[in-house]
Enzyme design. Structure first.
Site, PDB file in Angstrom:
ATOM      1  N   LYS A  62      15.252  -3.391  -0.145  1.00  0.00           N
ATOM      2  CA  LYS A  62      14.564  -2.159  -0.525  1.00  0.00           C
ATOM      3  C   LYS A  62      15.562  -1.111  -1.038  1.00  0.00           C
ATOM      4  CE  LYS A  62      10.914  -0.934   2.138  1.00  0.00           C
ATOM      5  NZ  LYS A  62      10.288  -0.536   3.441  1.00  0.00           N
TER       6      LYS A  62
HETATM    7  C1  E4P Z   1       6.938   0.177   3.964  1.00  0.00           C
HETATM    8  O1  E4P Z   1       7.606  -0.530   3.234  1.00  0.00           O
HETATM    9  C2  E4P Z   1       7.109   1.640   4.022  1.00  0.00           C
HETATM   10  O2  E4P Z   1       8.415   1.979   4.363  1.00  0.00           O
HETATM   11  C3  E4P Z   1       6.100   2.226   5.009  1.00  0.00           C
HETATM   12  O3  E4P Z   1       4.827   1.697   4.725  1.00  0.00           O
HETATM   13  C4  E4P Z   1       6.076   3.739   5.021  1.00  0.00           C
HETATM   14  O4  E4P Z   1       5.028   4.184   5.842  1.00  0.00           O
HETATM   15  P1  E4P Z   1       4.883   5.701   6.339  1.00  0.00           P
HETATM   16  O5  E4P Z   1       4.580   6.558   5.151  1.00  0.00           O
HETATM   17  O6  E4P Z   1       3.749   5.666   7.313  1.00  0.00           O
HETATM   18  O7  E4P Z   1       6.202   6.083   6.967  1.00  0.00           O
END
Ligand code: E4P
Length: 291
Positions: free
Chosen positions: A113
């Protein structure tokens, strides 16, 4: 068992292998997992350690993330596990790329990521050339998704995900699901090498509407997956309507995917804020030694 009409892959959004195990048992299937620095900071083992007043050294926290990801990867050998690089708003592409290469070597099924910000896109452009699989996170706009497409041109389908964050747009009363619908529509006229991964899911309706829109992947917190399993894994019928009342619509834009990624306006305040929050949560785990 996976509902037979369900074409989207379902990932769990979490940082605790025990929860992954529990959810696999409840659903009877699981296609992958996404992790991030905040989720790792909430891992029960990490919490126990911090509650004892013991922070991690820089080496220990990397080893800890590695061990968590390795355990999850072992449970999902045919799935994908997303691992996020440390990226604050000042982190350079080269630093992201070298972390990404290290993390990619941790497990056989990683997607790395990188943030959907200029340095993150620069890192991703090189990463796919070097054979890494990537998941472009903190995406909040159609323009950012267009830039992800352009920066990773030439990559094989399955090697690139883009993660638009629905819940964080909803939090400020913008309809996050519109961004999912717009990106899917835009990509229909593309070579299909980027898969849309609906992220920041906060409700069963986000999950159901993402399924209905045909999102390639949806990453869902354990809490919502428990709710879905408890209701018997319902699917959205043809009469399903997403409750968007009170949310400001985000209109579709005609964008030319043939352009260079640097031509798109990819700035977004939520991307910068997200990078700050993720890096602060990561730093909160680390004991910094004074020189
Ligand atoms: C997943 O890859 C993301 O980091 C995650 O869904 C973020 O979620 P949030 O906005 O609830 O922190």
């Amino acid at each position: 068992m996976k509902p037979k009409d369900l074409t989207s892959k379902i990932f769990i959004d979490g940082g605790d292998p025990e929860e992954t195990r529990e959810i696999m048992g409840l659903l009877g299937f699981l296609d992958g997992q996404t992790t991030n620095p905040t989720l790792i900071s909430k891992n029960p083992e990490a919490r126990k350690r911090l509650d004892r007043g013991e922070k991690f050294s820089e080496r220990e926290i990397i080893d800890f993330y590695h061990s968590v990801v390795k355990e999850i990867s072992g449970m999902l050998p045919a799935g994908s596990v997303s691992v996020e690089v440390y990226a604050d708003p000042e982190t350079k592409a080269e630093q992201m790329l070298s972390q990404g290469k290290m993390m990619f070597g941790w497990i056989p099924n990683a997607h790395i990521k990188f943030p959907s910000a200029p340095e993150g896109l620069k890192a991703a452009e090189q990463a796919v050339k070097d054979g890494l699989r990537v998941n472009m996170t903190l995406c909040f706009s159609q323009e950012q998704a267009a830039a992800v497409y352009a920066a990773t041109r030439g990559a094989l389908k399955g090697n690139v995900f883009v993660s638009p964050f629905v819940g964080r747009l909803d939090d400020r009363r913008e309809n996050g699901m519109d961004v999912i619908a717009n990106i899917i529509r835009m990509y229909r006229k593309s070579d299909g090498h980027v898969e849309v991964l609906t992220a920041s899911v906060r409700s069963l309706d986000h999950l159901l509407y993402a399924i209905k829109l045909g999102s390639d992947i949806i990453t869902v917190p354990g809490k919502i997956l428990r709710e879905w399993a408890g209701k018997g894994l319902p699917m959205p019928g043809s009469d399903y309507n997403y409750p968007a009342a009170g949310l400001k619509a985000i209109p579709y834009k005609e964008l030319d995917l043939g352009r260079d990624w640097r031509d798109f306006d990819i700035s977004h305040d939520l991307t910068v804020k997200g990078m700050k929050n993720f890096s602060e949560d990561w730093e909160s785990l680390i004991r910094h030694t004074k020189h």
